[in-house]
Design a protein around this motif. Structure first.
Motif, PDB file in Angstrom:
ATOM      1  N   GLU A  34      -2.917  91.268  69.130  1.00  0.00           N
ATOM      2  CA  GLU A  34      -3.208  89.894  68.076  1.00  0.00           C
ATOM      3  C   GLU A  34      -2.631  88.920  68.980  1.00  0.00           C
ATOM      4  O   GLU A  34      -2.894  87.825  68.495  1.00  0.00           O
ATOM      5  CB  GLU A  34      -2.972  89.746  67.300  1.00  0.00           C
ATOM      6  CG  GLU A  34      -4.189  91.469  66.122  1.00  0.00           C
ATOM      7  CD  GLU A  34      -5.997  90.781  65.861  1.00  0.00           C
ATOM      8  OE1 GLU A  34      -5.818  88.982  65.598  1.00  0.00           O
ATOM      9  OE2 GLU A  34      -6.529  91.381  67.184  1.00  0.00           O
ATOM     10  N   ASN A  35      -1.232  88.843  69.196  1.00  0.00           N
ATOM     11  CA  ASN A  35      -0.374  87.719  69.500  1.00  0.00           C
ATOM     12  C   ASN A  35      -0.775  87.640  70.458  1.00  0.00           C
ATOM     13  O   ASN A  35      -0.792  86.396  71.267  1.00  0.00           O
ATOM     14  CB  ASN A  35       1.113  88.794  69.448  1.00  0.00           C
ATOM     15  CG  ASN A  35       1.663  88.667  68.003  1.00  0.00           C
ATOM     16  OD1 ASN A  35       1.102  87.914  67.189  1.00  0.00           O
ATOM     17  ND2 ASN A  35       3.220  89.975  68.040  1.00  0.00           N
ATOM     18  N   LYS A  36      -0.976  88.260  71.797  1.00  0.00           N
ATOM     19  CA  LYS A  36      -1.444  88.227  73.085  1.00  0.00           C
ATOM     20  C   LYS A  36      -3.111  87.584  72.704  1.00  0.00           C
ATOM     21  O   LYS A  36      -2.956  85.850  73.377  1.00  0.00           O
ATOM     22  CB  LYS A  36      -1.616  89.360  73.710  1.00  0.00           C
ATOM     23  CG  LYS A  36      -0.505  90.280  74.250  1.00  0.00           C
ATOM     24  CD  LYS A  36      -0.660  90.499  75.210  1.00  0.00           C
ATOM     25  CE  LYS A  36       0.952  91.342  75.734  1.00  0.00           C
ATOM     26  NZ  LYS A  36       1.151  92.974  76.568  1.00  0.00           N
ATOM     27  N   ARG A  37      -3.530  87.662  71.953  1.00  0.00           N
ATOM     28  CA  ARG A  37      -5.440  87.067  72.257  1.00  0.00           C
ATOM     29  C   ARG A  37      -5.490  85.458  71.260  1.00  0.00           C
ATOM     30  O   ARG A  37      -5.405  84.915  71.948  1.00  0.00           O
ATOM     31  CB  ARG A  37      -5.901  87.753  70.799  1.00  0.00           C
ATOM     32  CG  ARG A  37      -6.567  89.296  71.477  1.00  0.00           C
ATOM     33  CD  ARG A  37      -7.450  89.776  70.720  1.00  0.00           C
ATOM     34  NE  ARG A  37      -8.355  89.393  70.668  1.00  0.00           N
ATOM     35  CZ  ARG A  37      -9.851  88.736  70.089  1.00  0.00           C
ATOM     36  NH1 ARG A  37      -9.697  88.619  68.479  1.00  0.00           N
ATOM     37  NH2 ARG A  37     -11.035  88.594  70.019  1.00  0.00           N
ATOM     38  N   LYS A  38      -4.152  85.771  70.519  1.00  0.00           N
ATOM     39  CA  LYS A  38      -3.299  84.375  69.964  1.00  0.00           C
ATOM     40  C   LYS A  38      -3.524  83.660  70.472  1.00  0.00           C
ATOM     41  O   LYS A  38      -4.065  82.496  71.127  1.00  0.00           O
ATOM     42  CB  LYS A  38      -2.346  84.110  68.735  1.00  0.00           C
ATOM     43  CG  LYS A  38      -2.482  83.012  67.789  1.00  0.00           C
ATOM     44  CD  LYS A  38      -1.616  83.487  66.534  1.00  0.00           C
ATOM     45  CE  LYS A  38      -2.199  84.652  65.866  1.00  0.00           C
ATOM     46  NZ  LYS A  38      -0.931  84.346  64.894  1.00  0.00           N
ATOM     47  N   GLU A  39      -2.783  83.754  72.059  1.00  0.00           N
ATOM     48  CA  GLU A  39      -2.177  82.517  72.996  1.00  0.00           C
ATOM     49  C   GLU A  39      -3.257  82.301  73.682  1.00  0.00           C
ATOM     50  O   GLU A  39      -3.421  81.632  74.670  1.00  0.00           O
ATOM     51  CB  GLU A  39      -1.295  83.479  73.831  1.00  0.00           C
ATOM     52  CG  GLU A  39       0.146  83.405  73.008  1.00  0.00           C
ATOM     53  CD  GLU A  39       0.913  81.998  72.354  1.00  0.00           C
ATOM     54  OE1 GLU A  39       0.644  81.163  73.243  1.00  0.00           O
ATOM     55  OE2 GLU A  39       1.319  81.425  71.370  1.00  0.00           O
ATOM     56  N   ILE A  40      -4.306  83.495  74.131  1.00  0.00           N
ATOM     57  CA  ILE A  40      -5.116  83.073  74.938  1.00  0.00           C
ATOM     58  C   ILE A  40      -5.948  82.259  74.321  1.00  0.00           C
ATOM     59  O   ILE A  40      -6.855  81.044  74.883  1.00  0.00           O
ATOM     60  CB  ILE A  40      -6.313  84.773  75.216  1.00  0.00           C
ATOM     61  CG1 ILE A  40      -5.052  85.119  75.776  1.00  0.00           C
ATOM     62  CG2 ILE A  40      -7.175  84.255  75.771  1.00  0.00           C
ATOM     63  CD1 ILE A  40      -5.308  86.992  76.125  1.00  0.00           C
TER      64      ILE A  40
END
Length: 391
Positions: free
Chosen positions: A333-339
């Motif tokens: 989720e944190n990586k998706r948020k940055e994307i």
């Protein structure tokens, strides 16, 4: 139970619980309860309880308001221009207006960035205008010239919020301005400065010209069924007149409006919106993916459409496309948020969509419904299976 009801739903209810009984084009769709639906209540009674739903098809928001006030409808998406009137009638007419806060929909203007030609070899967009529209500084200058606070006050009667991103403001994926989302408040002087830096100039009459001396003039396209859109377009015409741009308005029926956007592609700028973005950014993939059917600002070849030539895709479009692919593949989720943060940074810089104001999610529902548990995302009928109707 077994009482016929009528709704203006705009897709807010899942009819997997119901079977279509009849359809009259441009008038109504009637659904009957699916007797084989799996759900039962704690006492073993089959759900849903409501036997029949009549979905009235009323295109104009003004006519929807009239139909609700006359008792022909049980539910209404309250337009800004109708709120104060309905609020006064709420108790007497036995309904309640629910406020879900900012709607999940989007409202914007977008320029036609297509450089393509139709099957006869004619460009969809006048090449002179296309050069203006494809300058990032031009789009940013337009954004700075629009007085959205006045639009919120006058057009939406204060019942709205300024919008700055396609991602719903309450979504965990929404990029806050302090983290890089560019916000365009009304600054006409900044708008003029950007235009001058981009090679535009003013004549003695304070009219904006391009570097070749062409008067900057274009047409805003919108649809007639939503009164608020015509009002917004009229204000934008005035606002852009203040920085020397002449705007013409073309207000068409919804079908004609869609034909220009999707089929003939011969439009300059359109005022529109997309409904129900919700929490998950990937729900807008058809808008942002290059091959998406709703990639409106630079719509490419679509299956079954006449051929086009010369379609070009910008580097920033390609980058957003890659981010959307990556966002669908990553589970963290944190990586998706940055994307999705990065996509919003690019979009707010390049401005293919210039965001305006989004109204509050206001729904009027008759008191005869039992079990309403209103939510901003689900509306009044998310739990349709357990609602009951009394006379």
């Amino acid at each position: 139970m077994g009482v016929a009801t009528s709704f203006i739903l705009a897709g807010s209810v899942r009819f997997t619980r119901y079977i279509m009984e009849s359809y009259v084009s441009s008038q109504r769709v009637i659904f009957r309860r699916n007797p084989y639906y799996w759900r039962k209540d704690a006492q073993g009674n089959s759900q849903p309880y409501i036997e029949r739903i009549v979905w009235q098809i009323i295109e104009s928001t003004e006519n929807q308001l009239i139909s609700f006030r006359s008792g022909q409808l049980d539910n209404l998406e309250v337009p800004p221009e109708g709120f104060s009137l309905l609020k006064r009638e709420e108790k007497r007419a036995k309904f309640e207006i629910y406020n879900g806060g900012p709607d999940t929909s989007t409202g914007f203007i977008a320029f036609n960035l297509s450089k393509a030609k139709n099957s006869q070899g004619n460009p969809f967009v006048d090449p002179i205008k296309s050069r203006w529209f494809n300058k990032k500084e031009f789009r940013q200058a337009i954004a700075y010239a629009i007085d959205r606070e006045t639009m919120k006050t006058n057009v939406y009667r204060g019942l709205g919020e300024l919008q700055n991103s396609f991602v719903y403001v309450k979504s965990p994926y929404f990029l806050p301005p302090e983290k890089g989302l560019k916000v365009y408040n009304c600054e006409p002087d900044k708008s003029k400065k950007l235009l001058l830096q981009a090679g535009f100039k003013y004549n003695a009459q304070n009219q904006l010209l391009d570097a070749d001396g062409n008067r900057v003039r274009f047409t805003i396209l919108t649809n007639s069924e939503r009164k608020v859109r015509g009002d917004m377009a009229s204000q934008i015409k005035r606002d852009l007149g203040n920085i020397g741009i002449q705007v013409d308005l073309q207000i068409l029926s919804f079908n004609s409006y869609l034909e220009k956007l999707k089929v003939t592609h011969n439009w300059d700028c359109y005022l529109g919106g997309f409904a129900g973005g919700g929490i998950e950014p990937h729900s807008a993939s058809k808008i942002w993916r290059i091959a998406g059917a709703s990639h409106a600002f630079n719509l490419g070849p679509q299956p079954g459409d006449p051929p086009m030539t010369g379609w070009e895709v910008s580097d920033w479009e390609k980058e957003i496309d890659k981010l959307y692919i990556k966002g669908a593949q990553v589970l963290d989720e944190n990586k998706r948020k940055e994307i999705y943060y990065e996509y919003q940074r690019i979009a707010s810089e390049q401005l293919p969509f210039i965001h305006l104001v989004e109204g509050l999610n206001l729904q009027a529902v008759r008191d005869r419904f039992q079990g309403i548990q209103y939510t901003a995302l689900g509306g009044p009928f998310w739990n349709l299976y357990e609602l009951k109707v009394t006379d």
